[in-house]
Design a protein around this motif. Structure first.
Motif, mmCIF file in Angstrom:
data_model
loop_
_atom_site.group_PDB
_atom_site.id
_atom_site.type_symbol
_atom_site.label_atom_id
_atom_site.label_comp_id
_atom_site.label_asym_id
_atom_site.label_seq_id
_atom_site.Cartn_x
_atom_site.Cartn_y
_atom_site.Cartn_z
ATOM 1 N N GLU A 1 16.149 -51.612 0.017
ATOM 2 C CA GLU A 1 17.448 -52.275 0.063
ATOM 3 C C GLU A 1 17.901 -52.355 1.517
ATOM 4 O O GLU A 1 17.787 -51.376 2.257
ATOM 5 C CB GLU A 1 18.502 -51.514 -0.756
ATOM 6 C CG GLU A 1 18.255 -51.530 -2.253
ATOM 7 C CD GLU A 1 19.354 -50.822 -3.037
ATOM 8 O OE1 GLU A 1 20.321 -50.341 -2.397
ATOM 9 O OE2 GLU A 1 19.242 -50.740 -4.273
ATOM 10 N N LYS B 1 20.846 -52.243 3.852
ATOM 11 C CA LYS B 1 22.217 -51.723 3.776
ATOM 12 C C LYS B 1 23.117 -52.308 4.862
ATOM 13 O O LYS B 1 24.318 -52.480 4.645
ATOM 14 C CB LYS B 1 22.197 -50.201 3.887
ATOM 15 C CG LYS B 1 21.409 -49.504 2.783
ATOM 16 C CD LYS B 1 22.021 -49.756 1.412
ATOM 17 C CE LYS B 1 21.339 -48.938 0.338
ATOM 18 N NZ LYS B 1 21.967 -49.128 -0.993
ATOM 19 N N ASN B 2 22.542 -52.565 6.031
ATOM 20 C CA ASN B 2 23.320 -53.160 7.121
ATOM 21 C C ASN B 2 22.396 -54.043 7.943
ATOM 22 O O ASN B 2 21.295 -53.632 8.320
ATOM 23 C CB ASN B 2 23.932 -52.075 8.020
ATOM 24 C CG ASN B 2 24.969 -52.634 8.978
ATOM 25 O OD1 ASN B 2 26.143 -52.762 8.637
ATOM 26 N ND2 ASN B 2 24.561 -52.994 10.182
ATOM 27 N N SER C 1 19.940 -51.199 9.005
ATOM 28 C CA SER C 1 19.847 -49.948 8.258
ATOM 29 C C SER C 1 19.335 -50.268 6.865
ATOM 30 O O SER C 1 19.847 -51.185 6.204
ATOM 31 C CB SER C 1 21.218 -49.260 8.195
ATOM 32 O OG SER C 1 21.104 -47.918 7.743
ATOM 33 N N LEU C 2 18.326 -49.544 6.411
ATOM 34 C CA LEU C 2 17.694 -49.855 5.130
ATOM 35 C C LEU C 2 17.228 -48.582 4.441
ATOM 36 O O LEU C 2 17.106 -47.527 5.068
ATOM 37 C CB LEU C 2 16.514 -50.815 5.345
ATOM 38 C CG LEU C 2 15.403 -50.337 6.287
ATOM 39 C CD1 LEU C 2 14.285 -49.627 5.515
ATOM 40 C CD2 LEU C 2 14.823 -51.497 7.073
ATOM 41 N N THR C 3 17.002 -48.703 3.151
ATOM 42 C CA THR C 3 16.424 -47.589 2.398
ATOM 43 C C THR C 3 15.113 -48.024 1.766
ATOM 44 O O THR C 3 14.956 -49.167 1.330
ATOM 45 C CB THR C 3 17.373 -47.085 1.288
ATOM 46 O OG1 THR C 3 17.703 -48.161 0.397
ATOM 47 C CG2 THR C 3 18.639 -46.499 1.889
ATOM 48 N N ALA D 1 15.781 -43.357 4.379
ATOM 49 C CA ALA D 1 16.576 -44.361 5.077
ATOM 50 C C ALA D 1 16.148 -44.455 6.532
ATOM 51 O O ALA D 1 15.809 -43.449 7.160
ATOM 52 C CB ALA D 1 18.064 -44.023 4.982
ATOM 53 N N THR E 1 17.302 -46.457 10.275
ATOM 54 C CA THR E 1 18.322 -47.235 10.980
ATOM 55 C C THR E 1 17.826 -47.528 12.394
ATOM 56 O O THR E 1 17.433 -46.615 13.114
ATOM 57 C CB THR E 1 19.662 -46.469 11.029
ATOM 58 O OG1 THR E 1 20.125 -46.258 9.686
ATOM 59 C CG2 THR E 1 20.712 -47.269 11.790
ATOM 60 N N TYR F 1 22.462 -43.555 5.834
ATOM 61 C CA TYR F 1 22.320 -44.965 6.207
ATOM 62 C C TYR F 1 23.692 -45.517 6.520
ATOM 63 O O TYR F 1 24.719 -44.907 6.205
ATOM 64 C CB TYR F 1 21.616 -45.784 5.123
ATOM 65 C CG TYR F 1 22.293 -45.830 3.774
ATOM 66 C CD1 TYR F 1 23.352 -46.711 3.516
ATOM 67 C CD2 TYR F 1 21.863 -45.018 2.724
ATOM 68 C CE1 TYR F 1 23.961 -46.772 2.280
ATOM 69 C CE2 TYR F 1 22.457 -45.069 1.482
ATOM 70 C CZ TYR F 1 23.499 -45.954 1.262
ATOM 71 O OH TYR F 1 24.106 -46.007 0.025
ATOM 72 N N ALA G 1 26.366 -48.710 6.198
ATOM 73 C CA ALA G 1 26.713 -49.892 5.400
ATOM 74 C C ALA G 1 28.049 -50.422 5.898
ATOM 75 O O ALA G 1 29.102 -49.904 5.513
ATOM 76 C CB ALA G 1 26.783 -49.549 3.910
ATOM 77 N N TYR H 1 23.311 -38.779 2.154
ATOM 78 C CA TYR H 1 22.758 -38.596 0.807
ATOM 79 C C TYR H 1 21.753 -37.448 0.790
ATOM 80 O O TYR H 1 21.272 -36.988 1.830
ATOM 81 C CB TYR H 1 22.124 -39.890 0.288
ATOM 82 C CG TYR H 1 20.828 -40.283 0.956
ATOM 83 C CD1 TYR H 1 19.602 -39.866 0.446
ATOM 84 C CD2 TYR H 1 20.821 -41.087 2.085
ATOM 85 C CE1 TYR H 1 18.412 -40.230 1.040
ATOM 86 C CE2 TYR H 1 19.643 -41.455 2.699
ATOM 87 C CZ TYR H 1 18.443 -41.024 2.172
ATOM 88 O OH TYR H 1 17.260 -41.379 2.780
ATOM 89 N N PRO I 1 29.824 -41.541 0.755
ATOM 90 C CA PRO I 1 30.261 -42.536 1.732
ATOM 91 C C PRO I 1 31.442 -42.030 2.551
ATOM 92 O O PRO I 1 32.388 -41.453 2.008
ATOM 93 C CB PRO I 1 30.661 -43.728 0.855
ATOM 94 C CG PRO I 1 31.029 -43.120 -0.456
ATOM 95 C CD PRO I 1 30.177 -41.910 -0.630
#
Length: 206
Positions: A70, A72-73, A80-82, A101, A103, A157, A159, A166, A183
């Motif tokens: 995914e 994320k940003n 930024s991704l997972t 994650a 970044t 991550y 967003a 996490y 978050p």
């Protein structure tokens, strides 16, 4: 503030049968090809790392594996991704999923750790840990392992104007609750954010 655009993401796939497939992202069309290759190699290495963890931790044959990602940003030069990987071993009660994650700064190629988000010498571990404890209490999460504080390199991550801390499955809450995500608005930790780091970019211009 200079204009920056989202980077182009291409979805790649590796497969070893109809029930074993892993999707992962690759960055394309960056002006600096060396940085593009560096980011993409890093993503591939971590994708493979998750697969290796699954094969190394499973006591029996893996009959199903699904990997996905995914974004994320993807703004202000920060990507930024997972990456997630689910595997189910033969005759197991349930499968297991790992989440990682990553970044990056897509201009410099720098990969960030949690400490890079904050001012040098800031007490980010204490501050973030206190916020997480408050969220645990407010959300009434059934903690299986006492939470004291985050690790200096805790998983995270970005967003937009939020940093998400996490934990892996079983690290904090029962399996059924999935990955516990916390978050945190960048405005709640604005005093300790490194203005030259990725969260500083999210703050710039609001």
């Amino acid at each position: 503030m200079p204009i920056s655009f989202p980077v182009t993401i291409q979805t790649m796939k590796v497969s070893d049968g109809p029930q074993k497939y892993v999707y992962y992202p690759q960055v394309t069309q960056l002006q600096n090809r060396q940085i593009e290759q560096h980011i993409n190699r890093t993503i591939i290495n971590h994708t493979q790392k998750l697969m290796d963890i699954q094969f190394g931790n499973m006591p029996s044959v893996i009959v199903e594996m699904v990997g996905s990602f995914e974004i994320k940003n993807n703004q202000r030069d920060i990507l930024s991704l997972t990456l997630s990987n689910y595997a189910y071993p033969d005759r197991a009660a349930h499968g297991m999923t790992y989440l990682e994650a990553l970044t990056f700064n897509v201009i410099t190629g720098k990969q960030y750790q949690l400490k890079d988000l904050f001012k040098p010498g800031s007490n980010y571990i204490e501050i973030i840990s206190r916020i997480i404890k408050e969220q645990i209490k407010k959300r009434d999460l059934p903690i299986i392992n006492e939470f004291r504080e985050i690790k200096p390199d805790q998983d995270f991550y970005i967003a937009d104007k939020t940093v998400v801390i996490y934990f892996q499955l079983y690290d904090l809450v029962p399996y059924a609750y999935g990955f516990p995500m916390f978050p945190i608005s960048i405005y709640d930790i604005q005093d300790i954010i490194d203005e030259n780091g990725p969260l500083g970019k999210m703050l710039a211009g609001n």
